[in-house]
Scaffold this active site. Structure first.
Site, PDB file in Angstrom:
ATOM      1  N   ARG A   1       0.834  12.066  -8.602  1.00  0.00           N
ATOM      2  CA  ARG A   1       1.354  10.728  -8.287  1.00  0.00           C
ATOM      3  C   ARG A   1       2.801  10.583  -8.745  1.00  0.00           C
ATOM      4  O   ARG A   1       3.556   9.797  -8.214  1.00  0.00           O
ATOM      5  CB  ARG A   1       0.528   9.648  -8.988  1.00  0.00           C
ATOM      6  CG  ARG A   1      -0.905   9.504  -8.503  1.00  0.00           C
ATOM      7  CD  ARG A   1      -1.502   8.208  -9.056  1.00  0.00           C
ATOM      8  NE  ARG A   1      -2.950   8.180  -9.006  1.00  0.00           N
ATOM      9  CZ  ARG A   1      -3.660   7.809  -7.950  1.00  0.00           C
ATOM     10  NH1 ARG A   1      -3.047   7.455  -6.851  1.00  0.00           N
ATOM     11  NH2 ARG A   1      -4.977   7.785  -7.990  1.00  0.00           N
TER      12      ARG A   1
ATOM     13  N   ASP B   1      -3.929   5.447   6.591  1.00  0.00           N
ATOM     14  CA  ASP B   1      -4.481   6.636   7.237  1.00  0.00           C
ATOM     15  C   ASP B   1      -5.384   6.172   8.387  1.00  0.00           C
ATOM     16  O   ASP B   1      -4.897   5.885   9.482  1.00  0.00           O
ATOM     17  CB  ASP B   1      -5.245   7.414   6.149  1.00  0.00           C
ATOM     18  CG  ASP B   1      -5.727   8.770   6.593  1.00  0.00           C
ATOM     19  OD1 ASP B   1      -4.992   9.468   7.287  1.00  0.00           O
ATOM     20  OD2 ASP B   1      -6.862   9.141   6.236  1.00  0.00           O
TER      21      ASP B   1
ATOM     22  N   PHE C   1      -2.288  16.349   4.714  1.00  0.00           N
ATOM     23  CA  PHE C   1      -2.587  15.724   3.432  1.00  0.00           C
ATOM     24  C   PHE C   1      -1.374  15.864   2.515  1.00  0.00           C
ATOM     25  O   PHE C   1      -0.877  16.965   2.292  1.00  0.00           O
ATOM     26  CB  PHE C   1      -3.827  16.334   2.777  1.00  0.00           C
ATOM     27  CG  PHE C   1      -4.294  15.516   1.614  1.00  0.00           C
ATOM     28  CD1 PHE C   1      -5.092  14.398   1.812  1.00  0.00           C
ATOM     29  CD2 PHE C   1      -3.890  15.829   0.323  1.00  0.00           C
ATOM     30  CE1 PHE C   1      -5.488  13.604   0.743  1.00  0.00           C
ATOM     31  CE2 PHE C   1      -4.278  15.041  -0.759  1.00  0.00           C
ATOM     32  CZ  PHE C   1      -5.086  13.934  -0.539  1.00  0.00           C
TER      33      PHE C   1
ATOM     34  N   GLU D   1       0.851  -1.203   0.000  1.00  0.00           N
ATOM     35  CA  GLU D   1       0.000   0.000   0.000  1.00  0.00           C
ATOM     36  C   GLU D   1       0.884   1.250   0.000  1.00  0.00           C
ATOM     37  O   GLU D   1       2.036   1.217   0.444  1.00  0.00           O
ATOM     38  CB  GLU D   1      -0.891  -0.061   1.257  1.00  0.00           C
ATOM     39  CG  GLU D   1      -1.726   1.150   1.565  1.00  0.00           C
ATOM     40  CD  GLU D   1      -2.836   1.444   0.565  1.00  0.00           C
ATOM     41  OE1 GLU D   1      -2.522   1.543  -0.636  1.00  0.00           O
ATOM     42  OE2 GLU D   1      -3.982   1.624   0.993  1.00  0.00           O
ATOM     43  N   ASP D   2       0.331   2.366  -0.480  1.00  0.00           N
ATOM     44  CA  ASP D   2       1.084   3.620  -0.440  1.00  0.00           C
ATOM     45  C   ASP D   2       1.106   4.210   0.970  1.00  0.00           C
ATOM     46  O   ASP D   2       2.154   4.556   1.507  1.00  0.00           O
ATOM     47  CB  ASP D   2       0.540   4.644  -1.451  1.00  0.00           C
ATOM     48  CG  ASP D   2      -0.986   4.817  -1.402  1.00  0.00           C
ATOM     49  OD1 ASP D   2      -1.627   4.279  -0.481  1.00  0.00           O
ATOM     50  OD2 ASP D   2      -1.521   5.491  -2.289  1.00  0.00           O
TER      51      ASP D   2
HETATM   52  P1  IMP Z   1      -7.464   4.615   5.004  1.00  0.00           P
HETATM   53  O1  IMP Z   1      -8.469   3.624   4.537  1.00  0.00           O
HETATM   54  O2  IMP Z   1      -8.111   5.740   5.764  1.00  0.00           O
HETATM   55  O3  IMP Z   1      -6.309   4.013   5.767  1.00  0.00           O
HETATM   56  O4  IMP Z   1      -6.933   5.347   3.734  1.00  0.00           O
HETATM   57  C1  IMP Z   1      -5.969   4.839   2.981  1.00  0.00           C
HETATM   58  C2  IMP Z   1      -5.948   5.442   1.596  1.00  0.00           C
HETATM   59  O5  IMP Z   1      -6.327   6.820   1.552  1.00  0.00           O
HETATM   60  C3  IMP Z   1      -4.527   5.382   1.125  1.00  0.00           C
HETATM   61  O6  IMP Z   1      -4.352   4.229   0.364  1.00  0.00           O
HETATM   62  C4  IMP Z   1      -4.356   6.626   0.298  1.00  0.00           C
HETATM   63  O7  IMP Z   1      -4.545   6.295  -1.050  1.00  0.00           O
HETATM   64  C5  IMP Z   1      -5.449   7.556   0.737  1.00  0.00           C
HETATM   65  N1  IMP Z   1      -4.854   8.652   1.522  1.00  0.00           N
HETATM   66  C6  IMP Z   1      -4.811   8.795   2.858  1.00  0.00           C
HETATM   67  N2  IMP Z   1      -4.157   9.906   3.232  1.00  0.00           N
HETATM   68  C7  IMP Z   1      -3.758  10.496   2.077  1.00  0.00           C
HETATM   69  C8  IMP Z   1      -2.989  11.683   1.789  1.00  0.00           C
HETATM   70  O8  IMP Z   1      -2.530  12.436   2.664  1.00  0.00           O
HETATM   71  N3  IMP Z   1      -2.789  11.927   0.466  1.00  0.00           N
HETATM   72  C9  IMP Z   1      -3.242  11.137  -0.538  1.00  0.00           C
HETATM   73  N4  IMP Z   1      -3.946  10.018  -0.308  1.00  0.00           N
HETATM   74  C10 IMP Z   1      -4.206   9.701   0.979  1.00  0.00           C
HETATM   75 MG    MG Z   2      -4.310   4.097  -1.712  1.00  0.00          MG
END
Ligand code: IMP
Ligand code: MG
Length: 188
Positions: free
Chosen positions: A174, A112, A161, A108-109
């Site tokens: 990206r 969050d 962010f 995963e990137d």
């Molecule tokens: P989660 O489900 O809340 O953990 O969100 C994960 C996904 O939200 C990641 O795979 C990211 O693609 C996207 N994401 C969360 N924070 C950021 C950010 O600061 N910039 C860009 N994408 C984000």
């Molecule tokens: Mg993602």
């Protein structure tokens, strides 16, 4: 003439602060690659990249591994066009390989709230893999809503962010080589 150089300059002007440099990312990728190569040296490994954000990290990571791997992809989206998560995780493309009895590593990137990987873990467990682990290039532990601890982590980030190295804002940025904070998001 809108040259490639001008486009690159314009996306660089949109960012206010570099949080993780290209060099820092590269050394973290090597460190994670070393740990993964050690952990799976005697196992067959399938790496599953999460589209789209995970592709940049995955492309770098598989090239520093010293073990053979297979690669597959899954596509999820949780963000739409804003900087706030919707909470819903939409799975629009599943993996194509049969992972029953196989060791899989999800790439995963960024983690969050933890929602995406938590939902994906449930999804993959139904396919009966021998093991499942999670690897992320970046992590924002202070933002967790669901307690989720990845097995391999690159760089921890503050609650801001960010874009670059696969991470987008409205599908842009990206391709930045570093991770940065966007100017327009900060003034919102
Ligand atoms: P989660 O489900 O809340 O953990 O969100 C994960 C996904 O939200 C990641 O795979 C990211 O693609 C996207 N994401 C969360 N924070 C950021 C950010 O600061 N910039 C860009 N994408 C984000
Ligand atoms: Mg993602």
């Amino acid at each position: 003439m809108s040259s490639e150089k001008e486009v690159l300059l314009s996306i660089k002007e949109d960012v206010s602060e570099i949080l993780v440099s290209e060099e820092q990312i590269a050394s973290n990728v090597k460190m994670i690659g070393f740990k993964i190569s050690e952990e799976y040296h005697d196992k067959d490994l399938i790496i599953v990249g999460i589209l789209k954000g995970g592709i940049v990290f995955l492309a770098d990571l598989i090239r520093v591994l010293s073990i053979p791997v297979k690669v597959d992809f899954i596509r999820v989206s949780s963000y739409g066009e804003s900087t706030k998560t919707s909470g819903a995780v939409d799975l629009s493309k599943d993996i194509e390989m049969d992972i029953a009895g196989k060791h899989i590593l999800i790439v995963e990137d960024l983690i969050d709230t933890g929602t995406t990987l938590w939902r994906l873990k449930e999804h993959f467990l139904q396919k009966n893999p021998a093991s499942i682990k999670f690897c992320t290039a970046f992590d924002k532990p202070s933002r967790r809503k669901i307690p989720f601890q990845p097995d391999f982590v690159g760089v921890e980030l503050p609650d801001r962010f960010v874009v670059g190295y696969g991470l987008d804002f409205d599908e842009r940025y990206r391709n930045l080589r570093h991770v940065a904070v966007l100017k327009q998001v900060e003034v919102e």
